[in-house]
Enzyme design. Structure first.
Site, PDB file in Angstrom:
ATOM      1  N   ASP A  66       0.862  -1.183   0.000  1.00  0.00           N
ATOM      2  CA  ASP A  66       0.000   0.000   0.000  1.00  0.00           C
ATOM      3  C   ASP A  66       0.895   1.228   0.000  1.00  0.00           C
ATOM      4  O   ASP A  66       1.586   1.485   0.980  1.00  0.00           O
ATOM      5  CB  ASP A  66      -0.868   0.028   1.265  1.00  0.00           C
ATOM      6  CG  ASP A  66      -2.009  -0.958   1.214  1.00  0.00           C
ATOM      7  OD1 ASP A  66      -2.792  -0.912   0.262  1.00  0.00           O
ATOM      8  OD2 ASP A  66      -2.113  -1.782   2.144  1.00  0.00           O
ATOM      9  N   ARG A  74       3.735   2.861   3.526  1.00  0.00           N
ATOM     10  CA  ARG A  74       4.606   1.913   4.223  1.00  0.00           C
ATOM     11  C   ARG A  74       6.068   2.356   4.142  1.00  0.00           C
ATOM     12  O   ARG A  74       6.883   1.904   4.934  1.00  0.00           O
ATOM     13  CB  ARG A  74       4.461   0.502   3.626  1.00  0.00           C
ATOM     14  CG  ARG A  74       3.028   0.040   3.418  1.00  0.00           C
ATOM     15  CD  ARG A  74       2.178   0.126   4.663  1.00  0.00           C
ATOM     16  NE  ARG A  74       0.790  -0.232   4.416  1.00  0.00           N
ATOM     17  CZ  ARG A  74      -0.232   0.193   5.125  1.00  0.00           C
ATOM     18  NH1 ARG A  74      -0.040   1.035   6.135  1.00  0.00           N
ATOM     19  NH2 ARG A  74      -1.462  -0.196   4.844  1.00  0.00           N
ATOM     20  N   LYS A 167      -8.507   1.355  -6.626  1.00  0.00           N
ATOM     21  CA  LYS A 167      -9.282   0.692  -5.581  1.00  0.00           C
ATOM     22  C   LYS A 167     -10.271   1.686  -4.961  1.00  0.00           C
ATOM     23  O   LYS A 167     -10.082   2.899  -5.076  1.00  0.00           O
ATOM     24  CB  LYS A 167      -8.351   0.114  -4.509  1.00  0.00           C
ATOM     25  CG  LYS A 167      -7.533   1.154  -3.713  1.00  0.00           C
ATOM     26  CD  LYS A 167      -6.570   0.469  -2.768  1.00  0.00           C
ATOM     27  CE  LYS A 167      -5.841   1.458  -1.891  1.00  0.00           C
ATOM     28  NZ  LYS A 167      -4.827   0.827  -1.050  1.00  0.00           N
ATOM     29  N   HIS A 168     -11.377   1.220  -4.372  1.00  0.00           N
ATOM     30  CA  HIS A 168     -11.826  -0.154  -4.107  1.00  0.00           C
ATOM     31  C   HIS A 168     -13.089  -0.373  -4.938  1.00  0.00           C
ATOM     32  O   HIS A 168     -14.126   0.198  -4.607  1.00  0.00           O
ATOM     33  CB  HIS A 168     -12.132  -0.330  -2.633  1.00  0.00           C
ATOM     34  CG  HIS A 168     -11.023   0.108  -1.708  1.00  0.00           C
ATOM     35  ND1 HIS A 168     -10.772   1.456  -1.409  1.00  0.00           N
ATOM     36  CD2 HIS A 168     -10.103  -0.611  -1.021  1.00  0.00           C
ATOM     37  CE1 HIS A 168      -9.753   1.513  -0.557  1.00  0.00           C
ATOM     38  NE2 HIS A 168      -9.311   0.287  -0.314  1.00  0.00           N
ATOM     39  N   HIS A 180     -12.699  -3.029   7.346  1.00  0.00           N
ATOM     40  CA  HIS A 180     -11.769  -3.740   8.217  1.00  0.00           C
ATOM     41  C   HIS A 180     -12.497  -4.318   9.436  1.00  0.00           C
ATOM     42  O   HIS A 180     -12.040  -5.284  10.042  1.00  0.00           O
ATOM     43  CB  HIS A 180     -10.667  -2.806   8.729  1.00  0.00           C
ATOM     44  CG  HIS A 180      -9.730  -2.330   7.667  1.00  0.00           C
ATOM     45  ND1 HIS A 180      -9.966  -1.190   6.942  1.00  0.00           N
ATOM     46  CD2 HIS A 180      -8.557  -2.835   7.208  1.00  0.00           C
ATOM     47  CE1 HIS A 180      -8.968  -1.005   6.081  1.00  0.00           C
ATOM     48  NE2 HIS A 180      -8.111  -1.990   6.225  1.00  0.00           N
ATOM     49  N   ASP A 250      -9.358  -7.108  -2.038  1.00  0.00           N
ATOM     50  CA  ASP A 250      -8.906  -6.495  -0.797  1.00  0.00           C
ATOM     51  C   ASP A 250      -8.589  -7.647   0.162  1.00  0.00           C
ATOM     52  O   ASP A 250      -8.956  -8.804  -0.077  1.00  0.00           O
ATOM     53  CB  ASP A 250      -9.982  -5.574  -0.222  1.00  0.00           C
ATOM     54  CG  ASP A 250      -9.389  -4.443   0.605  1.00  0.00           C
ATOM     55  OD1 ASP A 250      -8.192  -4.519   0.957  1.00  0.00           O
ATOM     56  OD2 ASP A 250     -10.111  -3.480   0.913  1.00  0.00           O
TER      57      ASP A 250
END
Length: 489
Positions: A66, A74, A167-168, A180, A250
């Site tokens: 990501d 990251r 995305k998404h 999540h 995902d």
């Protein structure tokens, strides 16, 4: 290794714990595993060595991560100059050349570190102000705005030799639930979904995006199943939008899937529906990495054995993944984009926001987005680089400058500001119709680039070298303004 195991491995993208490849991952790589997804806990000074080792084992092995910019990053850690603005800041500026340049810089950094595939850009239209998971990750609240910046981002990133991922699909922007944590449902009619949510994905496809990542979101007007497991929705992507690249799920460890049908069954349903690459997810969230990989792999193997999942579907998915790997190996690398200083150009300042040394930072952002996930606000981290006496926490020391980091209005903010009217508010969310009263800074994002601009303003260094008008109207609370304080260049 059986032919079935080879077919299954070719569609899997697990995560792992640590900064070196564990034994099971190395063995799976040697056995045809499609790739791996890196999360924050995998990124350290030895990242280049890790990715080189994986590519040396098999050149077509995919390393994904990501890397949206803003708060979902990251790579924003041990490397200098790796802070990028949020999509919201880019949308606010609405300069597609700037967006393309930022994406090129992200793509170049990924490529230089051995990351082949960035799970970005976010193509969701954030038309729901209370969306708990998209927000500043989106370019904006209108389909035209989002579409032109998604296309620019794809061009910039892929021009630098890193595959992009829209995305998404078909849109997570109008949810009030974070996938999540649970299964979001968008109850709008089909016409609304098509007009509002699909244009950015169509723009990404037209720009040549190599991958599209699905949403764990139900759209009852189109199917009772979440998009990740929905044949009708994935047919829409293929047949109507004309996408011929890799469809990525995902993460199946997210509660929307794991807590409803389970990771293994969810992966089976996703591949059967048309997903080509199953992102298993981040085991740093509380499960054993090898166990998670085996759970998904074994479920797919069982589905092949009992005929639930045709081998032809796996072979087709594996072919697309292999074509993606070939594109990555042959795509020319390009230099990064210019330093567009987007955050300075969209920052809004009200009043005198300069603070002295020894400030205390109070985090009033509310619940932290899991996709982002941190402890102290980055404003505190950035201030400490210049002033080690900066503190953060709920207990406010007396007699020290106070900085309040907020995402929007709240009773707690009102109470603290009433007690400390001198406290500087730093708004890192989507402003909407609300700006904190002066003294305040609004920066359209919560990443390191935003924090660095805030620190310049709090220390009084950025205002002194401003001087270029952005064309964005300055905001005034009706209170006296600090000389030179306005929308920042």
């Amino acid at each position: 290794m059986s032919r079935d195991e080879e077919l299954v491995n070719a569609v899997l993208l697990p995560g792992f714990t640590g900064t070196t490849a564990p034994g099971w991952l190395a063995r799976a790589c040697d056995s045809g595993l499609a790739g791996v997804c890196l999360f924050g806990g995998n990124v350290g000074p030895s990242l280049s060595a890790l990715t080189a080792d994986l590519h040396e084992r098999r050149p077509e092995f995919l390393v994904a991560s990501d890397e949206e910019g803003g708060s979902v990053t990251r790579l924003d850690g041990p490397w200098p100059n790796s802070g990028w603005p949020s999509a919201a800041a880019l949308g606010r500026l609405d300069d597609v050349a700037a967006t393309e340049a930022v994406a090129a810089d992200i793509g170049a950094r990924c490529r230089s570190l051995g990351i082949d595939l960035a799970l970005a850009p976010v193509a969701d239209v954030n038309a729901e102000p209370d969306n708990p998971v998209i927000g500043i990750r989106s370019f904006g609240a209108t389909p035209d705005l989002v579409a032109r910046h998604v296309a620019a981002f794809v061009r910039g990133m892929q021009g630098a030799g890193t595959a992009a991922t829209a995305k998404h699909f078909p849109g997570h922007g109008c949810t009030t639930v974070d996938s999540h944590l649970a299964m979001p449902v968008i109850d709008d009619d089909e016409a609304t979904l098509r007009v509002r949510d699909l244009p950015p994905f169509a723009a990404a496809v037209a720009a040549g995006v190599r991958c599209v990542l699905t949403a764990h979101v139900r759209f009852p007007a189109l199917d009772h199943r979440p998009a990740t497991m929905s044949p009708p929705l994935l047919r829409l992507l293929r047949r109507e939008l004309g996408f011929d690249g890799v469809v990525i799920s995902d993460a199946v460890d997210m509660a929307a899937i794991a807590a409803s049908v389970g990771m293994g069954p969810g992966a089976v349903a996703a591949v059967a529906a048309g997903v080509d690459l199953v992102c298993i997810g981040n085991p740093q969230n509380g499960y054993d990495d090898e166990t998670g990989y085996r759970e998904v792999r074994d479920a797919l193997l069982a589905a092949v054995a009992d005929g639930t999942l045709p081998r032809e579907r796996l072979a087709d998915a594996g072919r697309r993944v292999a074509e993606l790997a070939t594109w990555i190996r042959t795509a020319p690398a390009a230099a990064g984009g210019e330093d567009v200083q987007v955050v300075r150009r969209v920052a809004e300042v009200a009043g005198d926001v300069r603070v002295g040394r020894g400030a205390h930072v109070l985090d009033l952002r509310g619940a932290v987005n899991i996709a982002d996930g941190r402890g102290d606000p980055r404003v505190a981290e950035a201030l400490r680089r210049h002033d080690p006496t900066v503190t953060a926490g709920r207990d406010i020391p007396a007699g020290r400058p106070l900085v309040l980091v907020v995402r929007g209005p709240s009773a707690e903010f009102d109470a603290v500001r009433a007690a400390r009217p001198d406290a500087v508010a730093v708004h890192v969310g989507l402003p909407g119709d609300w700006r904190p009263p002066a003294p305040s800074v609004t920066v359209w994002g919560d990443g390191r680039a935003h924090a660095d601009v805030v620190v310049e303003l709090l220390r009084g260094t950025s205002i002194a070298r401003s001087g270029v008008s952005t064309g964005i109207p300055r905001w005034s609370s009706g209170q006296p303004q600090n000389p030179g304080a306005s929308s920042m260049p």
